[in-house]
Design a protein around this motif. Structure first.
Motif, PDB file in Angstrom:
ATOM      1  N   ASP A  92       0.816  -1.216   0.000  1.00 45.30           N
ATOM      2  CA  ASP A  92       0.000   0.000   0.000  1.00 45.30           C
ATOM      3  C   ASP A  92       0.853   1.271   0.000  1.00 45.30           C
ATOM      4  O   ASP A  92       0.317   2.371   0.036  1.00 45.30           O
ATOM      5  N   CYS A  93       2.178   1.094  -0.054  1.00 46.19           N
ATOM      6  CA  CYS A  93       3.083   2.250   0.068  1.00 46.19           C
ATOM      7  C   CYS A  93       3.896   2.462  -1.210  1.00 46.19           C
ATOM      8  O   CYS A  93       4.027   1.573  -2.044  1.00 46.19           O
ATOM      9  N   ASP A  94       4.442   3.676  -1.308  1.00 46.42           N
ATOM     10  CA  ASP A  94       5.194   4.049  -2.503  1.00 46.42           C
ATOM     11  C   ASP A  94       6.699   4.113  -2.281  1.00 46.42           C
ATOM     12  O   ASP A  94       7.470   4.011  -3.237  1.00 46.42           O
ATOM     13  N   ALA A  95       7.123   4.320  -1.052  1.00 52.60           N
ATOM     14  CA  ALA A  95       8.549   4.486  -0.767  1.00 52.60           C
ATOM     15  C   ALA A  95       8.816   4.153   0.697  1.00 52.60           C
ATOM     16  O   ALA A  95       7.894   4.068   1.518  1.00 52.60           O
ATOM     17  N   ILE A  96      10.102   3.957   1.006  1.00 56.74           N
ATOM     18  CA  ILE A  96      10.512   3.502   2.335  1.00 56.74           C
ATOM     19  C   ILE A  96      11.584   4.423   2.903  1.00 56.74           C
ATOM     20  O   ILE A  96      12.492   4.873   2.186  1.00 56.74           O
ATOM     21  N   ILE A  97      11.501   4.680   4.193  1.00 54.97           N
ATOM     22  CA  ILE A  97      12.579   5.319   4.959  1.00 54.97           C
ATOM     23  C   ILE A  97      13.092   4.301   5.968  1.00 54.97           C
ATOM     24  O   ILE A  97      12.303   3.674   6.681  1.00 54.97           O
ATOM     25  N   LEU A  98      14.406   4.107   5.991  1.00 51.25           N
ATOM     26  CA  LEU A  98      15.042   3.259   6.999  1.00 51.25           C
ATOM     27  C   LEU A  98      15.502   4.175   8.123  1.00 51.25           C
ATOM     28  O   LEU A  98      16.485   4.899   7.984  1.00 51.25           O
ATOM     29  N   LEU A  99      14.793   4.158   9.222  1.00 50.59           N
ATOM     30  CA  LEU A  99      15.016   5.108  10.310  1.00 50.59           C
ATOM     31  C   LEU A  99      15.741   4.431  11.474  1.00 50.59           C
ATOM     32  O   LEU A  99      15.279   3.420  12.000  1.00 50.59           O
ATOM     33  N   GLY A 100      16.879   5.004  11.873  1.00 47.03           N
ATOM     34  CA  GLY A 100      17.609   4.477  13.016  1.00 47.03           C
ATOM     35  C   GLY A 100      18.452   3.252  12.718  1.00 47.03           C
ATOM     36  O   GLY A 100      18.690   2.429  13.600  1.00 47.03           O
ATOM     37  N   TYR A 101      18.939   3.124  11.496  1.00 43.50           N
ATOM     38  CA  TYR A 101      19.747   1.966  11.104  1.00 43.50           C
ATOM     39  C   TYR A 101      21.201   2.124  11.543  1.00 43.50           C
ATOM     40  O   TYR A 101      21.642   3.211  11.933  1.00 43.50           O
TER      41      TYR A 101
END
Length: 259
Positions: A92-101
């Motif tokens: 259901d999403c268009d893009a991803i953020i990897l937060l706190g990697y």
């Protein structure tokens, strides 16, 4: 657009110690992680994002403090999930953020560096190249047709990611000094940077390409300790030595499920 925020703890602003992510200071780490998520989600909604999915992906996936989440988070995905499913709800999403990697295992000066498990995994290599969690998760997402548009973490993680997705936005919230020590931005400066980078990434997300490699894929896993090898019941798994094995598969998702 809809946004997927994939979270880990070690790269969260304010975190520099093992005790903050799995020890007697875990309550502090949980709050810091929730606050970074809120800043990212609030900035994303300001930038025009319609729905925000947050995947609690640290440890056993129960780190986020539910009653302190911003109302701008539409869904929080926590707890035990179907085996091998890394991004539930991503369709259901268009893009991803990897937060706190965090940086991959063995990175000099990387804060709490490791690859999936500091207790059991020494190193991963994919098709002969050393790889960490950020690249592995980017490859899984790319295989599903979704770009990783931003990462946040220390300077070592940001440098690592810039090598395989140079167009993505890297948000450096601290500088790694040792595996358990860092030069931290103040909370206010770190949060301002997360908000700024989130808006920048959303503005350019259509210009950030997927990161793909050519199949077949061979993942070599070197374990920390003997006696932890998988049971050899699958022809796709090959024993190399007493602490090392390889998996060969035609998709990254298949590798993830078998590793």
């Amino acid at each position: 657009m809809n946004l997927y925020i994939m979270t880990d703890s070690e790269g969260i602003s304010g975190i520099y110690s093992r005790e903050q992510v799995m020890g007697d200071r875990i309550s502090e780490g949980r709050l810091l992680m929730t606050e970074d998520i809120n800043v990212c989600a609030d900035a994303a909604k300001e930038a025009g994002v319609e729905k925000i999915y947050v995947r609690d992906c640290h440890g056993s996936a129960n780190t986020v403090i539910y009653d302190k989440l911003s109302e701008n988070v539409d869904y929080i995905i926590s707890g035990h999930l179907p085996a091998g499913e890394r991004y539930p709800g991503l369709e259901d999403c268009d893009a991803i953020i990897l937060l706190g990697y965090h940086a991959m295992a063995g990175t000099y000066g990387g804060v709490l560096e490791h690859t999936f498990s500091s207790a059991s995994v020494q190193n991963y290599w994919l098709n002969g190249k050393k790889i960490g969690e950020a690249e592995f998760d980017t490859l899984i997402a790319s295989e599903l047709g979704k770009p990783v548009i931003m990462v946040s973490g220390d300077d070592k993680l940001c440098a690592e990611v810039s090598e395989f997705i140079p167009d993505a936005v890297t948000c450096e919230v601290k500088k790694g000094m040792t595996w358990r020590g860092a030069m931290l931005l103040s909370k206010q400066k770190a949060h301002a940077k997360i908000a700024e980078c989130t808006k920048e990434a959303i503005a350019k997300f259509r210009d950030i390409p997927l990161h793909k490699l050519s199949a077949p894929y061979t993942l070599r896993v070197e374990l920390v300790e003997r006696g932890q090898l998988p049971r050899m019941i699958d022809p796709r798994i090959k024993l190399i030595d007493g602490r090392t094995y390889e998996i060969t598969a035609n998709t990254i998702a298949e590798l993830f499920a078998l590793r």
